[in-house]
Design a protein around this motif. Structure first.
Motif, PDB file in Angstrom:
ATOM      1  N   GLY A  40       1.346 -12.369   2.002  1.00  0.00           N
ATOM      2  CA  GLY A  40      -0.455 -12.252   1.486  1.00  0.00           C
ATOM      3  C   GLY A  40      -1.446 -12.374   2.355  1.00  0.00           C
ATOM      4  N   ILE A  41      -0.638 -12.251   4.120  1.00  0.00           N
ATOM      5  CA  ILE A  41      -1.054 -12.312   5.174  1.00  0.00           C
ATOM      6  C   ILE A  41      -0.692 -10.880   5.474  1.00  0.00           C
ATOM      7  CG2 ILE A  41      -1.191 -12.446   8.029  1.00  0.00           C
ATOM      8  CD1 ILE A  41       0.110 -15.069   6.914  1.00  0.00           C
ATOM      9  N   LEU A  42       0.098  -9.838   5.167  1.00  0.00           N
ATOM     10  CA  LEU A  42      -0.017  -9.055   5.568  1.00  0.00           C
ATOM     11  C   LEU A  42      -0.293  -7.664   4.596  1.00  0.00           C
ATOM     12  CD1 LEU A  42       2.153  -6.780   7.046  1.00  0.00           C
ATOM     13  CD2 LEU A  42       3.419  -6.765   4.439  1.00  0.00           C
ATOM     14  N   LEU A  43      -0.712  -8.556   3.404  1.00  0.00           N
ATOM     15  CA  LEU A  43      -1.427  -6.783   2.841  1.00  0.00           C
ATOM     16  C   LEU A  43      -3.064  -7.025   2.894  1.00  0.00           C
ATOM     17  CD1 LEU A  43       1.954  -7.022   1.824  1.00  0.00           C
ATOM     18  CD2 LEU A  43      -0.200  -7.673  -0.959  1.00  0.00           C
ATOM     19  N   GLN A  44      -3.416  -9.300   3.447  1.00  0.00           N
ATOM     20  CA  GLN A  44      -4.287  -8.411   3.792  1.00  0.00           C
ATOM     21  C   GLN A  44      -4.858  -8.085   4.623  1.00  0.00           C
ATOM     22  OE1 GLN A  44      -6.097 -12.640   4.418  1.00  0.00           O
ATOM     23  NE2 GLN A  44      -8.382 -12.191   4.626  1.00  0.00           N
ATOM     24  N   HIS A  45      -4.426  -8.238   6.146  1.00  0.00           N
ATOM     25  CA  HIS A  45      -4.478  -7.532   7.280  1.00  0.00           C
ATOM     26  C   HIS A  45      -4.268  -6.010   6.354  1.00  0.00           C
ATOM     27  CE1 HIS A  45      -3.702  -6.394  11.796  1.00  0.00           C
ATOM     28  NE2 HIS A  45      -3.089  -5.581  11.235  1.00  0.00           N
ATOM     29  N   PHE A  46      -4.052  -5.120   6.387  1.00  0.00           N
ATOM     30  CA  PHE A  46      -4.259  -3.821   5.092  1.00  0.00           C
ATOM     31  C   PHE A  46      -4.291  -3.308   4.507  1.00  0.00           C
ATOM     32  CE2 PHE A  46       0.047  -4.358   8.297  1.00  0.00           C
ATOM     33  CZ  PHE A  46      -0.308  -3.499   9.349  1.00  0.00           C
ATOM     34  N   ASP A  47      -5.753  -4.285   4.076  1.00  0.00           N
ATOM     35  CA  ASP A  47      -6.483  -3.982   3.004  1.00  0.00           C
ATOM     36  C   ASP A  47      -5.998  -3.925   1.572  1.00  0.00           C
ATOM     37  OD1 ASP A  47      -9.258  -4.542   2.038  1.00  0.00           O
ATOM     38  OD2 ASP A  47      -9.833  -2.379   2.419  1.00  0.00           O
ATOM     39  N   ILE A  48      -5.279  -4.085   1.563  1.00  0.00           N
ATOM     40  CA  ILE A  48      -4.392  -4.643   0.109  1.00  0.00           C
ATOM     41  C   ILE A  48      -4.198  -5.382  -0.825  1.00  0.00           C
ATOM     42  CG2 ILE A  48      -1.437  -3.898  -1.160  1.00  0.00           C
ATOM     43  CD1 ILE A  48      -0.789  -2.982   1.853  1.00  0.00           C
ATOM     44  N   HIS A  49      -4.576  -5.023  -2.029  1.00  0.00           N
ATOM     45  CA  HIS A  49      -5.124  -5.817  -2.871  1.00  0.00           C
ATOM     46  C   HIS A  49      -3.974  -6.217  -4.628  1.00  0.00           C
ATOM     47  CE1 HIS A  49      -8.847  -6.641  -0.387  1.00  0.00           C
ATOM     48  NE2 HIS A  49      -9.197  -5.151  -0.573  1.00  0.00           N
ATOM     49  N   ASN A  50      -2.879  -5.683  -4.131  1.00  0.00           N
ATOM     50  CA  ASN A  50      -2.308  -5.910  -4.822  1.00  0.00           C
ATOM     51  C   ASN A  50      -1.611  -7.280  -6.229  1.00  0.00           C
ATOM     52  OD1 ASN A  50      -2.515  -2.623  -5.243  1.00  0.00           O
ATOM     53  ND2 ASN A  50      -0.659  -2.672  -5.443  1.00  0.00           N
ATOM     54  N   HIS A  51      -0.900  -6.735  -6.532  1.00  0.00           N
ATOM     55  CA  HIS A  51      -0.642  -8.258  -7.329  1.00  0.00           C
ATOM     56  C   HIS A  51       0.223  -8.921  -6.638  1.00  0.00           C
ATOM     57  CE1 HIS A  51      -0.338 -12.168 -10.649  1.00  0.00           C
ATOM     58  NE2 HIS A  51       0.967 -11.617 -10.307  1.00  0.00           N
ATOM     59  N   LEU A  52       1.121 -10.017  -5.851  1.00  0.00           N
ATOM     60  CA  LEU A  52       1.931 -10.487  -5.223  1.00  0.00           C
ATOM     61  C   LEU A  52       2.882 -11.664  -6.476  1.00  0.00           C
ATOM     62  CD1 LEU A  52       0.924 -11.645  -1.830  1.00  0.00           C
ATOM     63  CD2 LEU A  52       2.789  -9.686  -2.170  1.00  0.00           C
ATOM     64  N   VAL A  53       4.007 -11.048  -6.775  1.00  0.00           N
ATOM     65  CA  VAL A  53       5.071 -11.972  -7.459  1.00  0.00           C
ATOM     66  C   VAL A  53       6.039 -12.534  -6.460  1.00  0.00           C
ATOM     67  CG1 VAL A  53       6.483 -12.586  -8.984  1.00  0.00           C
ATOM     68  CG2 VAL A  53       4.085 -11.574  -9.620  1.00  0.00           C
ATOM     69  N   ALA A  54       6.267 -13.702  -6.698  1.00  0.00           N
ATOM     70  CA  ALA A  54       7.485 -14.319  -5.851  1.00  0.00           C
ATOM     71  C   ALA A  54       9.082 -13.646  -6.195  1.00  0.00           C
ATOM     72  CB  ALA A  54       7.766 -16.278  -5.046  1.00  0.00           C
ATOM     73  N   HIS A  55       9.842 -13.178  -5.687  1.00  0.00           N
ATOM     74  CA  HIS A  55      11.539 -12.958  -5.346  1.00  0.00           C
ATOM     75  C   HIS A  55      12.033 -13.327  -4.451  1.00  0.00           C
ATOM     76  CE1 HIS A  55      13.840 -10.432  -7.223  1.00  0.00           C
ATOM     77  NE2 HIS A  55      14.913  -9.918  -6.439  1.00  0.00           N
TER      78      HIS A  55
END
Length: 248
Positions: A40-55
């Motif tokens: 989530g921190i990585l995606l926020q850094h690059f302004d990515i807002h896609n849904h995350l699911v734990a795997h």
């Protein structure tokens, strides 16, 4: 059908993220993450807002079938781990195998990994090498080390700061203390450094200096520059008991 993208993420420096990786993560219908908080921190850094699911390794056997069904339905799914390339000492292999078995396209992006920079930094032969990753912590550990006694290729190991001295000591006992090796830590991070010397010298160094960070240990193969060059033994930078330090 959809596509499963295996997306490497930085092992340290955020600038190591590729433009293609950012695009795939933005376009994916779903992003699978080893730890949603870290990713989530990585995606926020690059302004990515896609849904995350734990795997991750604790649920992949139970969730992979459903993910494959989503891929069959035409979704594009991206898989990331906490750092580096999924499947390399991280979750990823099982899902990639199940998707491939179902006829789904699996595409792995080139990108960050700690293994290759440490191997090249080591100064040891890297034309042929074997990647051992993390050795078993208990059962089978010594057996695997004994099996590697006659390995002629350069060997690459991952280890935590809590067991790196144990690993170096076990390798020295099995291969001989004069076997050449390299230890890299904190690849691509602020305090990245690489130390080179014999296994005995590296054990002595880390007995005096507490290990910190994540480690990659690279060891010369049997008879592949595994011993010190006697012609250089008298050089000032190669005195017995010393390790060469390369801090970036």
């Amino acid at each position: 059908m959809g596509v499963l993208y295996i997306v490497p993420t930085p092992v340290g420096n955020m600038e190591d993220m590729t433009m293609r990786a950012i695009r795939i993560l933005k376009e994916a219908d779903l992003v699978l993450a080893e730890d949603t908080r870290t990713s989530g921190i990585l995606l926020q850094h690059f302004d990515i807002h896609n849904h995350l699911v734990a795997h991750h390794k604790f649920n992949e056997h139970g969730t992979s079938a459903g993910i494959v069904e989503r891929l069959k339905a035409g979704q594009t799914i991206a898989l990331v781990s906490d750092a580096g390339t999924p499947g390399i000492s991280d979750p990823g292999f099982f899902l990639a195998r199940e998707a491939a078995k179902a006829g789904i396209t699996v595409e792995t992006l080139p990108g960050p990994t700690a293994c290759i920079p440490a191997l090249v930094d080591s100064g040891l032969p890297c034309d042929r090498f074997c990647f051992e990753g993390f050795l078993p912590q208990k059962k089978g550990r010594q057996t695997r080390i004994d099996q590697l006694r006659s390995e002629t290729r350069t060997m690459v190991f991952y280890e935590s700061p809590y067991r790196v001295v144990k690993l170096l000591t076990q390798l020295a006992d099995a291969f001989g203390g004069d076997r050449q090796a390299s230890v890299s830590r904190e690849i691509s991070k602020l305090h990245e450094e690489t130390l080179r010397g014999t296994l005995s010298e590296l054990v002595a160094h880390f007995n005096e200096t507490a290990p910190r960070g994540e480690f990659v240990v690279v060891v010369a193969g049997c008879d592949r520059q595994g011993r010190k060059d006697p012609e250089s033994a008298g050089e000032e930078d190669d005195k017995p008991g010393k390790v060469k330090l390369n801090r970036k």
